[in-house]
Scaffold this motif. Structure first.
Motif, PDB file in Angstrom:
ATOM      1  N   VAL A   2      40.919  23.378  37.558  1.00 34.33           N
ATOM      2  CA  VAL A   2      40.620  23.754  37.330  1.00 34.33           C
ATOM      3  C   VAL A   2      41.613  25.148  37.824  1.00 34.33           C
ATOM      4  CG1 VAL A   2      39.403  26.228  36.655  1.00 34.33           C
ATOM      5  CG2 VAL A   2      38.480  23.253  36.173  1.00 34.33           C
ATOM      6  N   GLN A   3      42.413  25.864  37.796  1.00 38.19           N
ATOM      7  CA  GLN A   3      42.953  27.034  38.410  1.00 38.19           C
ATOM      8  C   GLN A   3      42.535  28.292  37.408  1.00 38.19           C
ATOM      9  OE1 GLN A   3      47.241  26.530  39.146  1.00 38.19           O
ATOM     10  NE2 GLN A   3      46.938  28.417  40.992  1.00 38.19           N
ATOM     11  N   LEU A   4      42.630  29.449  38.819  1.00 41.34           N
ATOM     12  CA  LEU A   4      41.563  30.808  38.088  1.00 41.34           C
ATOM     13  C   LEU A   4      42.624  31.717  38.797  1.00 41.34           C
ATOM     14  CD1 LEU A   4      38.008  31.249  37.773  1.00 41.34           C
ATOM     15  CD2 LEU A   4      39.918  30.593  36.275  1.00 41.34           C
ATOM     16  N   VAL A   5      43.065  32.951  38.257  1.00 35.83           N
ATOM     17  CA  VAL A   5      44.702  33.804  38.653  1.00 35.83           C
ATOM     18  C   VAL A   5      44.336  35.046  38.416  1.00 35.83           C
ATOM     19  CG1 VAL A   5      46.836  33.805  39.216  1.00 35.83           C
ATOM     20  CG2 VAL A   5      46.539  31.990  38.839  1.00 35.83           C
ATOM     21  N   GLU A   6      44.081  35.705  39.660  1.00 33.50           N
ATOM     22  CA  GLU A   6      43.211  37.251  38.805  1.00 33.50           C
ATOM     23  C   GLU A   6      44.604  37.747  39.041  1.00 33.50           C
ATOM     24  OE1 GLU A   6      39.581  35.383  41.242  1.00 33.50           O
ATOM     25  OE2 GLU A   6      41.369  35.318  41.126  1.00 33.50           O
ATOM     26  N   SER A   7      44.921  38.716  38.623  1.00 29.78           N
ATOM     27  CA  SER A   7      45.525  40.283  38.477  1.00 29.78           C
ATOM     28  C   SER A   7      45.275  41.365  38.249  1.00 29.78           C
ATOM     29  CB  SER A   7      47.386  39.687  37.688  1.00 29.78           C
ATOM     30  OG  SER A   7      46.741  39.497  36.551  1.00 29.78           O
ATOM     31  N   GLY A   8      46.164  42.526  38.861  1.00 30.76           N
ATOM     32  CA  GLY A   8      45.890  43.876  38.087  1.00 30.76           C
ATOM     33  C   GLY A   8      45.075  44.726  38.896  1.00 30.76           C
ATOM     34  N   GLY A   9      44.972  44.427  40.108  1.00 35.61           N
ATOM     35  CA  GLY A   9      44.182  44.898  41.670  1.00 35.61           C
ATOM     36  C   GLY A   9      45.249  45.976  41.660  1.00 35.61           C
ATOM     37  N   TYR A  32      33.379  27.541  27.651  1.00 34.02           N
ATOM     38  CA  TYR A  32      32.971  27.963  29.603  1.00 34.02           C
ATOM     39  C   TYR A  32      32.653  29.477  29.598  1.00 34.02           C
ATOM     40  CZ  TYR A  32      33.829  23.192  30.987  1.00 34.02           C
ATOM     41  OH  TYR A  32      33.822  21.703  30.586  1.00 34.02           O
ATOM     42  N   ALA A  33      31.294  29.679  29.809  1.00 35.54           N
ATOM     43  CA  ALA A  33      30.892  31.071  30.273  1.00 35.54           C
ATOM     44  C   ALA A  33      31.916  31.421  31.005  1.00 35.54           C
ATOM     45  CB  ALA A  33      29.715  31.434  30.709  1.00 35.54           C
ATOM     46  N   MET A  34      32.300  32.853  31.325  1.00 35.53           N
ATOM     47  CA  MET A  34      33.277  33.740  32.548  1.00 35.53           C
ATOM     48  C   MET A  34      32.523  34.588  33.101  1.00 35.53           C
ATOM     49  SD  MET A  34      35.951  31.742  32.497  1.00 35.53           S
ATOM     50  CE  MET A  34      36.905  32.464  33.578  1.00 35.53           C
ATOM     51  N   TYR A  94      36.651  38.971  41.609  1.00 34.12           N
ATOM     52  CA  TYR A  94      36.491  37.982  41.715  1.00 34.12           C
ATOM     53  C   TYR A  94      36.633  37.205  40.423  1.00 34.12           C
ATOM     54  CZ  TYR A  94      36.709  37.382  46.890  1.00 34.12           C
ATOM     55  OH  TYR A  94      36.832  37.407  48.443  1.00 34.12           O
ATOM     56  N   CYS A  95      37.514  36.533  39.714  1.00 36.44           N
ATOM     57  CA  CYS A  95      37.194  35.868  38.775  1.00 36.44           C
ATOM     58  C   CYS A  95      36.818  34.353  38.563  1.00 36.44           C
ATOM     59  CB  CYS A  95      38.579  35.328  37.749  1.00 36.44           C
ATOM     60  SG  CYS A  95      38.871  34.272  36.062  1.00 36.44           S
ATOM     61  N   HIS A  96      34.988  34.249  37.978  1.00 36.10           N
ATOM     62  CA  HIS A  96      34.169  32.884  38.067  1.00 36.10           C
ATOM     63  C   HIS A  96      34.713  32.480  36.855  1.00 36.10           C
ATOM     64  CE1 HIS A  96      31.795  30.563  39.673  1.00 36.10           C
ATOM     65  NE2 HIS A  96      30.173  30.502  38.741  1.00 36.10           N
ATOM     66  N   LEU A  97      34.302  30.727  36.859  1.00 39.70           N
ATOM     67  CA  LEU A  97      33.988  30.120  35.842  1.00 39.70           C
ATOM     68  C   LEU A  97      32.854  28.986  35.969  1.00 39.70           C
ATOM     69  CD1 LEU A  97      36.487  27.776  33.669  1.00 39.70           C
ATOM     70  CD2 LEU A  97      34.074  26.840  34.595  1.00 39.70           C
ATOM     71  N   LEU A 104      30.572  22.057  39.355  1.00 37.51           N
ATOM     72  CA  LEU A 104      31.915  22.269  38.590  1.00 37.51           C
ATOM     73  C   LEU A 104      32.757  24.015  38.365  1.00 37.51           C
ATOM     74  CD1 LEU A 104      31.769  19.793  35.734  1.00 37.51           C
ATOM     75  CD2 LEU A 104      32.871  19.549  37.853  1.00 37.51           C
ATOM     76  N   ASP A 105      31.565  24.522  38.836  1.00 39.93           N
ATOM     77  CA  ASP A 105      32.054  26.038  38.875  1.00 39.93           C
ATOM     78  C   ASP A 105      33.410  26.773  39.617  1.00 39.93           C
ATOM     79  OD1 ASP A 105      28.956  27.857  39.453  1.00 39.93           O
ATOM     80  OD2 ASP A 105      29.716  26.711  38.090  1.00 39.93           O
ATOM     81  N   ALA A 106      34.226  27.345  39.505  1.00 36.42           N
ATOM     82  CA  ALA A 106      35.046  27.434  40.053  1.00 36.42           C
ATOM     83  C   ALA A 106      35.564  28.844  39.998  1.00 36.42           C
ATOM     84  CB  ALA A 106      36.441  27.293  38.920  1.00 36.42           C
ATOM     85  N   TRP A 107      36.276  29.415  41.427  1.00 38.97           N
ATOM     86  CA  TRP A 107      36.585  30.292  42.014  1.00 38.97           C
ATOM     87  C   TRP A 107      38.122  31.025  41.680  1.00 38.97           C
ATOM     88  CZ3 TRP A 107      32.823  34.200  42.331  1.00 38.97           C
ATOM     89  CH2 TRP A 107      31.690  33.961  42.508  1.00 38.97           C
TER      90      TRP A 107
END
Length: 117
Positions: A2-9, A32-34, A94-97, A104-107
């Motif tokens: 899993v890869q999470l990529v944030e943007s917009g800050g 999945y909940a986010m 931070y984005c979280h799955l 199996l949580d991801a950040w």
């Protein structure tokens, strides 16, 4: 994986708005909940908002009525619309799955939001 990529800050004045986005890959996103968390300097990471696979939402009291979390399962993205920003909203977000097990949580890597005049 899993890869999470944030943007917009970024930098915004008090009372302004920002929209954060998080793009997910490597998973069946819709299952999945986010969530969005934030960590201010010298403070612990705290929950900002959550959205379930069924689109149920939950917010920290400090952001209720100002922030809105949403998800687009077709685009594998979760967003956080932040309005009426205050200096105390300054933090790394931070984005979280929420995985099927804690292992199996991801950040995401985090995106900095600075609210200042």
């Amino acid at each position: 994986q899993v890869q999470l990529v944030e943007s917009g800050g970024g930098l915004v004045q008090p009372g302004g708005s920002l929209r954060l986005s998080c793009a997910a890959s490597g998973t069946i996103f819709r299952l999945y909940a986010m969530g969005w968390y934030r960590q201010a300097p010298g403070k612990q990471r705290e929950l900002v908002a959550q959205i379930t696979s069924g689109y149920g939402t939950n917010y920290a009291d400090s952001v209720k009525g100002r922030f809105t979390i949403s998800r687009d399962n077709a685009k594998n993205t979760v967003s956080l619309q932040m309005n009426s920003l205050k200096p105390e909203d300054t933090a790394v977000y931070y984005c979280h799955l929420y995985g099927s097990t804690p292992a199996l949580d991801a950040w995401g890597q985090g995106t900095l939001v600075t609210v200042s005049s």
